[in-house]
Write a protein that holds these residues in place. Sequence first.
Motif, PDB file in Angstrom:
ATOM      1  N   THR A 153      -7.875   2.964   0.737  1.00 34.46           N
ATOM      2  CA  THR A 153      -6.466   3.019   1.089  1.00 34.46           C
ATOM      3  C   THR A 153      -5.760   4.125   0.322  1.00 34.46           C
ATOM      4  O   THR A 153      -4.998   4.916   0.892  1.00 34.46           O
ATOM      5  CB  THR A 153      -5.790   1.667   0.779  1.00 34.46           C
TER       6      THR A 153
ATOM      7  N   SER B 134      -0.653   3.941   3.601  1.00 35.69           N
ATOM      8  CA  SER B 134      -1.064   5.103   2.822  1.00 35.69           C
ATOM      9  C   SER B 134      -0.594   6.401   3.474  1.00 35.69           C
ATOM     10  O   SER B 134      -0.141   7.329   2.790  1.00 35.69           O
ATOM     11  CB  SER B 134      -2.592   5.112   2.671  1.00 35.69           C
TER      12      SER B 134
ATOM     13  N   ILE C 111      -4.332  -4.822  -1.284  1.00 38.13           N
ATOM     14  CA  ILE C 111      -3.858  -3.439  -1.479  1.00 38.13           C
ATOM     15  C   ILE C 111      -5.034  -2.470  -1.655  1.00 38.13           C
ATOM     16  O   ILE C 111      -4.918  -1.444  -2.329  1.00 38.13           O
ATOM     17  CB  ILE C 111      -2.885  -3.336  -2.688  1.00 38.13           C
TER      18      ILE C 111
ATOM     19  N   GLN D 189      -3.035  -1.348   5.587  1.00 37.49           N
ATOM     20  CA  GLN D 189      -3.137  -0.602   4.338  1.00 37.49           C
ATOM     21  C   GLN D 189      -3.222   0.902   4.598  1.00 37.49           C
ATOM     22  O   GLN D 189      -2.528   1.701   3.947  1.00 37.49           O
ATOM     23  CB  GLN D 189      -4.359  -1.063   3.556  1.00 37.49           C
TER      24      GLN D 189
ATOM     25  N   SER E 247       0.839  -1.205   0.000  1.00 34.01           N
ATOM     26  CA  SER E 247       0.000   0.000   0.000  1.00 34.01           C
ATOM     27  C   SER E 247       0.870   1.250   0.000  1.00 34.01           C
ATOM     28  O   SER E 247       0.555   2.248  -0.663  1.00 34.01           O
ATOM     29  CB  SER E 247      -0.924  -0.009   1.215  1.00 34.01           C
TER      30      SER E 247
END
Length: 213
Positions: free
Chosen positions: A208, A117, A87, A113, A39
């Motif tokens: 995400t 981010s 993801i 995730q 991610s």
Amino acid sequence: PADDTRLRVGSDSEEEQSSASETTPAVNLKAALAEFMASTMFVIIGCGTACNYGAGTPTTKLIVAFAFGMGILTLAYAISHLSGGQINGAVTWSLVIGGELTLLQGVVNVLAQLSGSVLAALILTQVVSCDNDITKNLGSNVVNPKYGDLHALIGEAIGTFLLTMVVFETAVNPASGSGPNTCLAIGFAVFLAHLLLLPIDGCSINPTRSFGP
């Protein structure tokens, strides 16, 4: 998706299920770490491309859509053997609802995730300066006033459905014949969704991707 925490369906006996529950950890931390790392890289690749190129012309829209699609394709191939290559919080929850992932593992994966981010957004601030960021917002999703919130909502629902349908019919459905091309199909689903939605709201289809920036 290749995930040791997927629910066991159709076991031969209750004894087998009991034995599996005793030997399989409640949470696969290796899978969560893979989702965190993927991610992070996905947001850096996708949003970083948007920052550097913008999405104001057909050419730059194509570049950004390609970056997001190929980012998912590459990273899904890389971690599919660890976590299934989700993801995407929407994909993770669809797998939970579909009985392919335990609720606890789903929660842990989504938290991983979202953390990735946020880390990606922080890294992007050091890679692309405010002066050089064409989007001026790290590639965040913003609804185009020409379309409005309702149109963006419907578009996001369609794009998210496209992606989750492709995931289930290629990666989950045992009748699928996609084999090693599964991640290719998923990557192109993301690419197509971005072609549709970039002019409307920058295309999310992924909590995400939107959370960190």
